[in-house]
Design a protein around this motif. Sequence first.
Motif, PDB file in Angstrom:
ATOM      1  N   LYS A   1      -2.261   8.027   5.507  1.00 19.03           N
ATOM      2  CA  LYS A   1      -1.459   7.798   4.296  1.00 19.03           C
ATOM      3  C   LYS A   1      -0.952   6.351   4.282  1.00 19.03           C
ATOM      4  O   LYS A   1      -1.108   5.630   3.294  1.00 19.03           O
ATOM      5  N   PHE A   2      -0.381   5.916   5.383  1.00 16.66           N
ATOM      6  CA  PHE A   2       0.146   4.559   5.498  1.00 16.66           C
ATOM      7  C   PHE A   2      -0.958   3.524   5.255  1.00 16.66           C
ATOM      8  O   PHE A   2      -0.801   2.573   4.492  1.00 16.66           O
ATOM      9  N   ARG A   3      -2.097   3.724   5.899  1.00 15.56           N
ATOM     10  CA  ARG A   3      -3.214   2.767   5.814  1.00 15.56           C
ATOM     11  C   ARG A   3      -3.761   2.670   4.386  1.00 15.56           C
ATOM     12  O   ARG A   3      -4.061   1.582   3.883  1.00 15.56           O
ATOM     13  N   LEU A   4      -3.887   3.821   3.717  1.00 18.05           N
ATOM     14  CA  LEU A   4      -4.425   3.823   2.354  1.00 18.05           C
ATOM     15  C   LEU A   4      -3.404   3.301   1.337  1.00 18.05           C
ATOM     16  O   LEU A   4      -3.775   2.621   0.383  1.00 18.05           O
ATOM     17  N   GLU A   5      -2.129   3.593   1.558  1.00 19.33           N
ATOM     18  CA  GLU A   5      -1.098   3.069   0.651  1.00 19.33           C
ATOM     19  C   GLU A   5      -1.029   1.548   0.746  1.00 19.33           C
ATOM     20  O   GLU A   5      -0.770   0.867  -0.250  1.00 19.33           O
ATOM     21  N   LYS A   6      -1.278   1.027   1.944  1.00 24.24           N
ATOM     22  CA  LYS A   6      -1.301  -0.426   2.138  1.00 24.24           C
ATOM     23  C   LYS A   6      -2.381  -1.077   1.268  1.00 24.24           C
ATOM     24  O   LYS A   6      -2.261  -2.238   0.872  1.00 24.24           O
ATOM     25  N   GLU A   7      -3.439  -0.303   0.962  1.00 22.81           N
ATOM     26  CA  GLU A   7      -4.539  -0.801   0.114  1.00 22.81           C
ATOM     27  C   GLU A   7      -4.241  -0.598  -1.376  1.00 22.81           C
ATOM     28  O   GLU A   7      -5.065  -0.924  -2.220  1.00 22.81           O
ATOM     29  N   GLY A   8      -3.075   0.007  -1.672  1.00 30.64           N
ATOM     30  CA  GLY A   8      -2.691   0.163  -3.075  1.00 30.64           C
ATOM     31  C   GLY A   8      -2.996   1.507  -3.708  1.00 30.64           C
ATOM     32  O   GLY A   8      -2.860   1.667  -4.924  1.00 30.64           O
ATOM     33  N   TYR A   9      -3.421   2.488  -2.918  1.00 28.82           N
ATOM     34  CA  TYR A   9      -3.707   3.811  -3.466  1.00 28.82           C
ATOM     35  C   TYR A   9      -2.447   4.674  -3.465  1.00 28.82           C
ATOM     36  O   TYR A   9      -1.559   4.490  -2.642  1.00 28.82           O
ATOM     37  N   LYS A  10      -2.370   5.625  -4.405  1.00 27.14           N
ATOM     38  CA  LYS A  10      -1.285   6.601  -4.419  1.00 27.14           C
ATOM     39  C   LYS A  10      -1.789   7.834  -3.664  1.00 27.14           C
ATOM     40  O   LYS A  10      -2.759   8.459  -4.086  1.00 27.14           O
ATOM     41  N   ILE A  11      -1.139   8.159  -2.548  1.00 25.95           N
ATOM     42  CA  ILE A  11      -1.611   9.248  -1.682  1.00 25.95           C
ATOM     43  C   ILE A  11      -0.740  10.483  -1.859  1.00 25.95           C
ATOM     44  O   ILE A  11       0.481  10.432  -1.696  1.00 25.95           O
ATOM     45  N   LEU A  12      -1.382  11.592  -2.195  1.00 27.59           N
ATOM     46  CA  LEU A  12      -0.709  12.888  -2.307  1.00 27.59           C
ATOM     47  C   LEU A  12      -1.152  13.702  -1.098  1.00 27.59           C
ATOM     48  O   LEU A  12      -2.345  13.943  -0.923  1.00 27.59           O
ATOM     49  N   THR A  13      -0.210  14.098  -0.244  1.00 30.12           N
ATOM     50  CA  THR A  13      -0.594  14.746   1.009  1.00 30.12           C
ATOM     51  C   THR A  13      -0.416  16.257   0.980  1.00 30.12           C
ATOM     52  O   THR A  13       0.500  16.782   0.349  1.00 30.12           O
ATOM     53  N   ALA A  14      -1.310  16.919   1.688  1.00 29.97           N
ATOM     54  CA  ALA A  14      -1.275  18.373   1.856  1.00 29.97           C
ATOM     55  C   ALA A  14      -1.536  18.684   3.324  1.00 29.97           C
ATOM     56  O   ALA A  14      -2.352  18.013   3.959  1.00 29.97           O
ATOM     57  N   VAL A  15      -0.826  19.674   3.853  1.00 30.49           N
ATOM     58  CA  VAL A  15      -1.021  20.030   5.267  1.00 30.49           C
ATOM     59  C   VAL A  15      -1.942  21.233   5.431  1.00 30.49           C
ATOM     60  O   VAL A  15      -2.227  21.657   6.547  1.00 30.49           O
ATOM     61  N   ASP A  16      -2.418  21.791   4.315  1.00 27.55           N
ATOM     62  CA  ASP A  16      -3.390  22.882   4.390  1.00 27.55           C
ATOM     63  C   ASP A  16      -4.188  22.919   3.090  1.00 27.55           C
ATOM     64  O   ASP A  16      -3.860  22.227   2.122  1.00 27.55           O
ATOM     65  N   GLY A  17      -5.226  23.723   3.073  1.00 26.24           N
ATOM     66  CA  GLY A  17      -6.105  23.789   1.906  1.00 26.24           C
ATOM     67  C   GLY A  17      -5.434  24.332   0.663  1.00 26.24           C
ATOM     68  O   GLY A  17      -5.749  23.928  -0.456  1.00 26.24           O
ATOM     69  N   LYS A  18      -4.487  25.241   0.847  1.00 23.16           N
ATOM     70  CA  LYS A  18      -3.778  25.832  -0.301  1.00 23.16           C
ATOM     71  C   LYS A  18      -2.993  24.739  -1.034  1.00 23.16           C
ATOM     72  O   LYS A  18      -3.071  24.613  -2.253  1.00 23.16           O
ATOM     73  N   GLU A  19      -2.258  23.942  -0.271  1.00 21.21           N
ATOM     74  CA  GLU A  19      -1.506  22.824  -0.857  1.00 21.21           C
ATOM     75  C   GLU A  19      -2.451  21.821  -1.513  1.00 21.21           C
ATOM     76  O   GLU A  19      -2.155  21.287  -2.570  1.00 21.21           O
ATOM     77  N   ALA A  20      -3.587  21.564  -0.862  1.00 25.55           N
ATOM     78  CA  ALA A  20      -4.569  20.607  -1.395  1.00 25.55           C
ATOM     79  C   ALA A  20      -5.043  21.051  -2.774  1.00 25.55           C
ATOM     80  O   ALA A  20      -5.070  20.256  -3.718  1.00 25.55           O
ATOM     81  N   ILE A  21      -5.395  22.325  -2.906  1.00 24.96           N
ATOM     82  CA  ILE A  21      -5.879  22.839  -4.192  1.00 24.96           C
ATOM     83  C   ILE A  21      -4.799  22.711  -5.264  1.00 24.96           C
ATOM     84  O   ILE A  21      -5.080  22.299  -6.395  1.00 24.96           O
ATOM     85  N   GLU A  22      -3.554  23.007  -4.905  1.00 23.45           N
ATOM     86  CA  GLU A  22      -2.453  22.877  -5.872  1.00 23.45           C
ATOM     87  C   GLU A  22      -2.322  21.424  -6.345  1.00 23.45           C
ATOM     88  O   GLU A  22      -2.176  21.166  -7.544  1.00 23.45           O
ATOM     89  N   LEU A  23      -2.392  20.474  -5.400  1.00 30.08           N
ATOM     90  CA  LEU A  23      -2.285  19.054  -5.766  1.00 30.08           C
ATOM     91  C   LEU A  23      -3.462  18.608  -6.636  1.00 30.08           C
ATOM     92  O   LEU A  23      -3.284  17.855  -7.597  1.00 30.08           O
ATOM     93  N   ILE A  24      -4.654  19.070  -6.297  1.00 36.67           N
ATOM     94  CA  ILE A  24      -5.857  18.696  -7.048  1.00 36.67           C
ATOM     95  C   ILE A  24      -5.752  19.214  -8.486  1.00 36.67           C
ATOM     96  O   ILE A  24      -6.016  18.483  -9.441  1.00 36.67           O
ATOM     97  N   GLU A  25      -5.327  20.470  -8.625  1.00 35.92           N
ATOM     98  CA  GLU A  25      -5.207  21.047  -9.963  1.00 35.92           C
ATOM     99  C   GLU A  25      -4.131  20.346 -10.785  1.00 35.92           C
ATOM    100  O   GLU A  25      -4.291  20.138 -11.982  1.00 35.92           O
ATOM    101  N   GLU A  26      -3.048  19.972 -10.131  1.00 42.81           N
ATOM    102  CA  GLU A  26      -1.925  19.351 -10.837  1.00 42.81           C
ATOM    103  C   GLU A  26      -2.170  17.883 -11.188  1.00 42.81           C
ATOM    104  O   GLU A  26      -1.780  17.415 -12.245  1.00 42.81           O
ATOM    105  N   HIS A  27      -2.816  17.126 -10.295  1.00 50.09           N
ATOM    106  CA  HIS A  27      -2.903  15.669 -10.453  1.00 50.09           C
ATOM    107  C   HIS A  27      -4.284  15.111 -10.779  1.00 50.09           C
ATOM    108  O   HIS A  27      -4.403  13.920 -11.044  1.00 50.09           O
ATOM    109  N   SER A  28      -5.348  15.924 -10.730  1.00 48.76           N
ATOM    110  CA  SER A  28      -6.716  15.437 -10.971  1.00 48.76           C
ATOM    111  C   SER A  28      -6.960  14.074 -10.307  1.00 48.76           C
ATOM    112  O   SER A  28      -7.144  13.067 -10.985  1.00 48.76           O
ATOM    113  N   PRO A  29      -6.974  14.048  -8.975  1.00 48.05           N
ATOM    114  CA  PRO A  29      -7.119  12.763  -8.273  1.00 48.05           C
ATOM    115  C   PRO A  29      -8.509  12.150  -8.469  1.00 48.05           C
ATOM    116  O   PRO A  29      -9.449  12.846  -8.857  1.00 48.05           O
ATOM    117  N   GLU A  30      -8.595  10.836  -8.185  1.00 45.12           N
ATOM    118  CA  GLU A  30      -9.892  10.144  -8.270  1.00 45.12           C
ATOM    119  C   GLU A  30     -10.738  10.379  -7.022  1.00 45.12           C
ATOM    120  O   GLU A  30     -11.934  10.128  -7.031  1.00 45.12           O
TER     121      GLU A  30
END
Length: 122
Positions: free
Chosen positions: A21-50
């Motif tokens: 997260k730190f390394r990618l934010e340093k490159e200017g990306y907005k990082i949405l973190t999930a600690v499991d697949g369930k959280e990941a799916i919720e974030l993907i559905e909510e934010h439509s990441p690139e």
Amino acid sequence: MSDPKKIVLAEDNSIFLLLLKFRLEKEGYKILTAVDGKEAIELIEEHSPELILTDIMMPFISGLEVISHVRNKLNMQTPIIVFSSAGQEEIVLKAFDLGATDFMSKPLSPNELVIRVKRLLP
């Protein structure tokens, strides 16, 4: 200036998650973190990441199930980079079958990850 590109990062190892997260934010990306697949799916559905970065072995819902959900249920063509411990060729092949874009074996280099991310998000 345009909005930073959103990346969902799913990783159950909290130290590794923060490092990436730190390394990618340093490159200017907005990082949405999930600690499991369930959280990941919720974030993907909510934010439509690139871009989606996911570990394969995670609690509740695996990275493979995340890929399947994104490709089949959401019909999204978002690039997905998966990571997994070395020596799991069968799982890697399954990830590509399900629609993964790229694969990195762990332990992985954050700098190499940044290069791959930049290639997918010009």
